[in-house]
Design a protein around this motif. Structure first.
Motif: not given
Length: 237
Positions: A78-90
């Motif tokens: 979760i922390n990685l996704v919030l940092e990177v902010k990709p177009a999509q998270v699956t």
């Protein structure tokens, strides 16, 4: 046209086998885009045995199409996704020691948890998708979580198709029709290949995106990466 997102996990696996940076994951991903793919998918796992968390940061800087990050929403992910902010998270419910993903979410049993995670991602402008089996109750449950899309887990279809049972696609058609009724976007992935992807895409209404890695990289050993991607794009067009 159904979009092709290429999962580059196997490129990272090969790189990590010898250390160093050969093959170069970032360069390969840029090549994949230049060959026509409409997205790059990565699936970092906690042990970083293929995709490393730093790979996500590096790819975010250069991917011009769409970066899709898959994984189990543990705190580190979760922390990685919030940092990177990709177009999509699956969101994928894979165990820590799983070789590969092997089941979709029980979106009913885990509804509250998924709602909480998804609301945080959406508040940060990240499109959300949930990995599910082609079970109507699970599709309905996904809608209740607030997800933007679902990704249908296609291993059962691929196995049935290989064994000569094209009707193995029927549950996926039914799930896709329900997703349309619920205004859920539709992705698919797992064991799709040049052998079966055209039949699948032609059969599934409203299919927005397929994520393909293992088969595509294996096929590229014989055909070359550019020709393989061109073949997938032709099949999906």
């Amino acid at each position: 046209m159904t979009k092709l997102s290429v999962n580059v996990n196997k490129i990272a696996t090969l790189r990590n086998a010898r250390g160093g940076n050969v093959p170069d994951l970032v360069k390969t991903s840029l090549d994949v885009e230049s060959f026509g793919a409409q997205g790059i998918t990565i699936h970092p796992r906690p042990d970083e045995r293929h995709i490393r968390y730093q790979d996500a940061r590096d790819l975010k800087k250069v991917v011009k199409t769409e970066l899709n990050i898959e994984g189990n929403p543990v705190e580190k992910f979760i922390n990685l996704v919030l940092e990177v902010k990709p177009a999509q998270v699956t969101l994928v419910p894979d165990a820590v020691d799983a070789i590969t993903s092997n089941a979709g979410w029980d979106t009913v049993a885990h509804r509250s948890f998924l709602q909480e995670v998804i609301s945080e991602f959406k508040a940060n402008g990240i499109r959300t998708s949930i990995f599910v089996d082609p079970i109507l109750e699970m599709v309905e449950g996904a809608k209740e979580t607030g997800a933007d899309r679902i990704e249908l887990y296609t291993e059962a279809f691929a196995l049935g198709f290989k064994e000569g049972h094209p009707n193995a696609v029927k549950p996926y058609v039914e799930a896709a029709l329900l997703a349309q009724d619920l205004n859920l976007g539709l992705n698919a992935g797992h064991d799709l290949s040049l052998e079966n992807v055209k039949f699948f895409a032609d059969s599934i209404p409203g299919l927005l995106e397929v994520s393909i890695g293992h088969a595509l990289i294996a096929e590229a050993l014989y055909m070359g990466l550019e020709k393989t991607i061109e073949s997938y794009l032709k099949a999906l067009s």
